[in-house]
Write a protein that holds these residues in place. Structure first.
Motif, short mmCIF file in Angstrom:
data_model
loop_
_atom_site.label_atom_id
_atom_site.label_comp_id
_atom_site.label_asym_id
_atom_site.label_seq_id
_atom_site.Cartn_x
_atom_site.Cartn_y
_atom_site.Cartn_z
N SER A 1 -15.59 5.60 -2.96
CA SER A 1 -15.73 4.19 -2.63
C SER A 1 -16.23 3.39 -3.83
O SER A 1 -17.40 3.01 -3.89
CB SER A 1 -16.67 4.00 -1.45
OG SER A 1 -16.20 4.72 -0.32
N CYS B 1 -12.49 -3.41 2.09
CA CYS B 1 -11.47 -2.67 2.84
C CYS B 1 -11.98 -1.26 3.15
O CYS B 1 -12.89 -0.76 2.49
CB CYS B 1 -10.16 -2.61 2.07
SG CYS B 1 -10.33 -2.11 0.33
N THR B 2 -11.35 -0.66 4.15
CA THR B 2 -11.81 0.64 4.67
C THR B 2 -10.61 1.54 4.96
O THR B 2 -9.64 1.10 5.57
CB THR B 2 -12.59 0.46 5.98
OG1 THR B 2 -13.69 -0.43 5.77
CG2 THR B 2 -13.09 1.78 6.53
N VAL B 3 -10.69 2.78 4.53
CA VAL B 3 -9.73 3.81 4.95
C VAL B 3 -10.43 4.71 5.95
O VAL B 3 -11.54 5.19 5.69
CB VAL B 3 -9.21 4.63 3.76
CG1 VAL B 3 -8.17 5.65 4.25
CG2 VAL B 3 -8.62 3.73 2.69
N ASN C 1 -5.58 5.25 8.28
CA ASN C 1 -5.18 3.85 8.25
C ASN C 1 -6.07 3.12 7.25
O ASN C 1 -7.18 3.55 6.95
CB ASN C 1 -5.36 3.23 9.64
CG ASN C 1 -4.97 1.76 9.68
OD1 ASN C 1 -3.88 1.39 9.24
ND2 ASN C 1 -5.84 0.92 10.20
N ILE C 2 -5.56 2.00 6.73
CA ILE C 2 -6.37 1.14 5.89
C ILE C 2 -6.49 -0.21 6.55
O ILE C 2 -5.52 -0.76 7.08
CB ILE C 2 -5.81 1.02 4.46
CG1 ILE C 2 -6.80 0.28 3.56
CG2 ILE C 2 -4.42 0.37 4.44
CD1 ILE C 2 -6.58 0.50 2.08
N HIS C 3 -7.73 -0.75 6.56
CA HIS C 3 -8.01 -2.03 7.22
C HIS C 3 -8.70 -2.96 6.23
O HIS C 3 -9.60 -2.52 5.50
CB HIS C 3 -8.90 -1.80 8.44
CG HIS C 3 -9.21 -3.06 9.19
ND1 HIS C 3 -8.27 -3.69 9.99
CD2 HIS C 3 -10.33 -3.82 9.26
CE1 HIS C 3 -8.81 -4.78 10.52
NE2 HIS C 3 -10.06 -4.88 10.09
N GLN D 1 -14.46 3.21 1.28
CA GLN D 1 -14.56 1.75 1.36
C GLN D 1 -14.71 1.18 -0.05
O GLN D 1 -15.21 1.84 -0.95
CB GLN D 1 -15.76 1.31 2.21
CG GLN D 1 -15.61 1.63 3.69
CD GLN D 1 -16.79 1.15 4.51
OE1 GLN D 1 -17.92 1.49 4.22
NE2 GLN D 1 -16.51 0.37 5.55
N GLU E 1 -7.51 -2.35 -2.03
CA GLU E 1 -6.80 -1.42 -1.16
C GLU E 1 -5.92 -0.48 -1.97
O GLU E 1 -5.84 0.73 -1.70
CB GLU E 1 -5.94 -2.19 -0.16
CG GLU E 1 -6.73 -2.99 0.87
CD GLU E 1 -5.82 -3.78 1.80
OE1 GLU E 1 -4.72 -3.29 2.12
OE2 GLU E 1 -6.21 -4.89 2.19
N TYR F 1 -6.83 3.52 -1.33
CA TYR F 1 -5.97 4.28 -0.41
C TYR F 1 -5.45 5.56 -1.06
O TYR F 1 -5.53 6.64 -0.45
CB TYR F 1 -4.84 3.40 0.11
CG TYR F 1 -4.37 3.77 1.51
CD1 TYR F 1 -4.95 4.83 2.22
CD2 TYR F 1 -3.35 3.07 2.14
CE1 TYR F 1 -4.53 5.17 3.50
CE2 TYR F 1 -2.93 3.40 3.42
CZ TYR F 1 -3.51 4.45 4.09
OH TYR F 1 -3.09 4.78 5.36
N ASN G 1 0.83 -1.21 0.00
CA ASN G 1 0.00 0.00 0.00
C ASN G 1 0.86 1.26 0.00
O ASN G 1 0.50 2.27 -0.60
CB ASN G 1 -0.94 0.00 1.20
CG ASN G 1 -2.25 -0.72 0.92
OD1 ASN G 1 -2.92 -0.43 -0.06
ND2 ASN G 1 -2.59 -1.68 1.76
#
Length: 218
Positions: free
Chosen positions: A210, A139-141, A111-113, A156, A178, A182, A18
């Motif tokens: 998103s 995924c989510t930022v 953050n990215i998850h 997302q 991601e 991101y 990333n």
């Protein structure tokens, strides 16, 4: 007029795929963030060597050599200050920050998850998603808050979970997503195209942060 770019540091703990996506995006003349530092809590992290090869300043701080988390973060903050960091992006940085550090970077650290938060916070997200039988993951930022995987959501991306998926195959598809969202999220938050209302992020109406990402049918 020359674009004033936000001086951004990226924190990693591993290979930093990333991080690479953010660096490549930031090469564009109209991208609002400039990557000024790659820092890691693991000196052996492969992403540091990649960043050095790109001519980007790096900082390696072995967190195991510090007696306390506060001491480690003090050294990290010193490194961030040394290059005039204005914004921080976590990209696979496997350390929980203290509330003091998070407060210092309030709304200036993202953050990215690898899940659609608030679902599947923490580790082993893909295995847990498959075990739960969900049909969509992703995924989510988000902006960072003291609690793990908490904070206002910026962007997302949704990825279908196939019946044939393994943890590895789902992880690979989500990682592709991601790499798309991101750079988009970092662009949004460093170009004043977002604002917060409480703990909700409001984005300019002309932006789609998103994208829905589709994979081949089973």
């Amino acid at each position: 007029m020359t674009l004033k770019k936000v001086r951004t540091a990226i924190l990693i703990s591993g290979r930093g795929s990333n991080m690479q996506a953010l660096v490549e995006a930031a090469r564009a003349p109209d991208y609002p963030a400039e990557i000024v530092l790659i820092a890691s809590n693991r000196p052996e992290a492969p992403g540091l060597a990649w960043a050095e090869a790109q001519g980007i300043k790096t900082l390696a701080l072995d967190h195991t050599s510090y007696a306390t988390r506060d001491a480690f973060e003090a050294s990290l903050q010193e490194g961030l200050d040394a290059v005039g960091t204005e914004f921080v992006a976590l990209a696979g940085f496997m350390r929980l920050m203290t509330p003091t550090f998070v407060k210092r970077w309030h709304d200036r650290m993202i953050n990215i998850h690898p899940s659609l938060l608030p679902s599947f916070k923490g580790l082993h997200t893909h295995a847990r998603a498959i075990a739960a039988g969900v049909r969509i993951s992703g995924c989510t930022v988000h902006f960072v808050r003291p609690e793990m995987d908490e904070g206002p959501i910026i962007a997302q991306a949704a990825v279908p979970v196939l019946s044939s998926d393994t943890e590895a195959s789902l992880a690979a598809r989500i990682l592709e997503a991601e790499h798309t969202i991101y750079p988009t999220a970092l662009r949004l938050v460093t170009s004043d195209r977002t604002r917060r209302e409480g703990e909700k992020v409001i984005i300019s109406q002309d932006v789609n942060p998103s994208p829905t990402l589709y994979s081949p049918r089973e």
